[in-house]
Design an enzyme around this catalytic site. Structure first.
Site, mmCIF file in Angstrom:
data_model
loop_
_atom_site.group_PDB
_atom_site.id
_atom_site.type_symbol
_atom_site.label_atom_id
_atom_site.label_comp_id
_atom_site.label_asym_id
_atom_site.label_seq_id
_atom_site.Cartn_x
_atom_site.Cartn_y
_atom_site.Cartn_z
ATOM 1 N N ARG A 86 7.828 2.526 3.978
ATOM 2 C CA ARG A 86 6.637 2.115 3.233
ATOM 3 C C ARG A 86 5.531 1.666 4.186
ATOM 4 N NH1 ARG A 86 7.715 -2.143 -1.410
ATOM 5 N NH2 ARG A 86 7.700 -3.581 0.361
ATOM 6 N N LYS A 141 0.752 -1.318 0.945
ATOM 7 C CA LYS A 141 0.854 -2.778 1.053
ATOM 8 C C LYS A 141 -0.185 -3.275 2.054
ATOM 9 C CE LYS A 141 4.566 -6.081 0.529
ATOM 10 N NZ LYS A 141 4.507 -6.281 -0.934
ATOM 11 N N GLU A 145 1.115 -3.385 -12.949
ATOM 12 C CA GLU A 145 2.002 -4.370 -12.356
ATOM 13 C C GLU A 145 1.274 -5.702 -12.262
ATOM 14 O OE1 GLU A 145 2.926 -4.117 -8.155
ATOM 15 O OE2 GLU A 145 1.366 -2.640 -7.819
HETATM 16 C C1 PLP Z 1 5.288 -6.181 -2.074
HETATM 17 C C2 PLP Z 1 4.796 -5.865 -3.446
HETATM 18 C C3 PLP Z 1 5.683 -5.701 -4.520
HETATM 19 C C4 PLP Z 1 7.169 -5.928 -4.415
HETATM 20 O O1 PLP Z 1 7.797 -5.042 -3.550
HETATM 21 P P1 PLP Z 1 9.273 -5.346 -3.008
HETATM 22 O O2 PLP Z 1 9.532 -4.244 -2.055
HETATM 23 O O3 PLP Z 1 10.193 -5.334 -4.157
HETATM 24 O O4 PLP Z 1 9.219 -6.692 -2.371
HETATM 25 C C5 PLP Z 1 5.160 -5.344 -5.754
HETATM 26 N N1 PLP Z 1 3.826 -5.205 -5.933
HETATM 27 C C6 PLP Z 1 2.937 -5.370 -4.929
HETATM 28 C C7 PLP Z 1 1.490 -5.185 -5.199
HETATM 29 C C8 PLP Z 1 3.402 -5.710 -3.647
HETATM 30 O O5 PLP Z 1 2.506 -5.877 -2.671
#
Ligand code: PLP
Length: 345
Positions: free
Chosen positions: A85, A187, A223
């Site tokens: 990722r 991210k 989300e």
């Molecule tokens: C990091 C993140 C998540 C959660 O991801 P995980 O890999 O499960 O920790 C969900 N939404 C956003 C916007 C994120 O930045």
């Protein structure tokens, strides 16, 4: 079995805040290549006032945890997916990829160097691991940096829920998280910068989190600011929204697998119209920080949707998924092949 002692920290009362540990990993990208990297003790970074990250926010990060298992190993959960990722985030942000195998090795070495900060099994606490990268050389005209730093630090963090899973309340905000064809799927720090006002505003009004809808039509569930969402239908199908502007949570992908292969439930990743939310039996948000937080209520401009599981306890499927996934992480439930990376036997 390792014989090392853990630091004398009040693990049960630890929050989710930065605590300095002894070592951090640093590697620099210059003249088109990454150096070999090093584990250093200095937690401060000195950079030029015009560094690209400071002016144009060229930075992305990852988040994961190391745990002490029931048989006193130190492990982390699916770090290869964080490596992948981060590579995707870097590519989108015009940053060089830190090779995925080196990413995993660096995570392992950084945790090993801070092993006494990995909380004991049963404390509910864990060692949070934060890999990140940023453009460090001065850049005035808008363009990507040419020099970058990749770092990993660790910080012990407390149990998210001190007394069992407690349902939270989400609101439908008047803000958007991610534009169609934008950066919602990576991210990047910039996705968090613009979420700060909406989350502070939500807290001021007494809500725990924002449930963002798709920016184009404001009719489909996406989300929250930092966690994906799952729902359970009346006939126990686990549903998660599908959208190109959602960050692909590793926790969510793992929970969907567990729902299907451990609980034998039907799962669906598909568009979820907000109009359907009132028909679900359970709802939860998921991410590394809390694994799963049950959602008791969603408030849309004064209109309340109270899930049948209510505000007192998590829904039945949410509770089962939580127990299974945390069991896999802590070694009490058999993990699918490749999910657990052993850092110390
Ligand atoms: C990091 C993140 C998540 C959660 O991801 P995980 O890999 O499960 O920790 C969900 N939404 C956003 C916007 C994120 O930045």
């Amino acid at each position: 079995m390792n014989t090392q002692t853990v630091k004398n920290i009040d693990w049960a009362n630890l929050g989710f805040g930065y605590i300095k540990t002894d070592y951090r990993f640093v590697s620099n990208f210059k003249d088109g290549k990454w150096d070999e990297g090093a584990l250093i003790t200095d937690e401060n970074i000195v950079m030029n006032e015009c560094a690209c990250v400071l002016q144009y926010a060229q930075t992305c990060f990852e988040g994961m945890k190391a745990y002490r298992t029931v048989d006193n190993k130190v492990v982390c959960f699916r770090p290869d997916l964080n490596a992948k990722r981060m590579a995707d985030s870097c590519s989108y942000l015009e940053m060089p990829v830190f090779p995925e195998d080196r990413f995993v090795d660096a995570v392992v070495e950084t945790v090993k160097k801070n092993i006494d900060y990995v909380p004991p099994y049963g404390s509910g606490a864990s060692l949070y691991i934060r890999p990140y990268m940023f453009g460090i050389n001065p850049v005035m005209g808008v363009k990507p940096a040419s020099e970058f730093q990749f770092r990993i630090f660790t910080s012990p963090v407390g149990p998210y829920f001190k007394k069992g899973l407690k349902p939270i309340t989400l609101r439908i905000p008047d803000f958007d998280r991610a534009a169609p064809h934008g950066s919602g799927h990576i991210k990047a720090g910039l996705n968090y910068a613009m979420s700060l006002h909406p989350i502070v505003d939500a807290h001021r009004q007494g809500f725990n989190e924002n449930m963002y809808l798709d920016s184009a039509t404001r009719t489909k569930v996406e989300e929250t600011g930092g966690a994906n969402i799952i729902f359970v239908t009346g006939d126990n199908t686990v549903v998660t929204p599908k959208s190109s502007t959602i960050l692909p949570s590793i926790t969510r992908r793992s929970l969907m697998y567990v729902a299907e292969h451990y609980l034998g439930l039907k799962t669906e990743e598909r568009e979820v119209p907000f109009a359907e939310v009132k028909d679900f039996k359970e709802c939860a948000v998921c991410g590394t920080a809390a694994v799963l937080s049950p959602v008791g209520k969603v408030v849309d401009h004064g209109k309340e949707i109270l899930f049948p599981s209510g505000m007192e306890k998590p829904g039945e499927i949410t509770q089962k998924l939580y127990e299974l996934l945390t069991g896999i992480q802590l070694g009490t439930v058999k993990a699918p092949d490749g999910w657990i990376k052993v850092i110390q036997e």
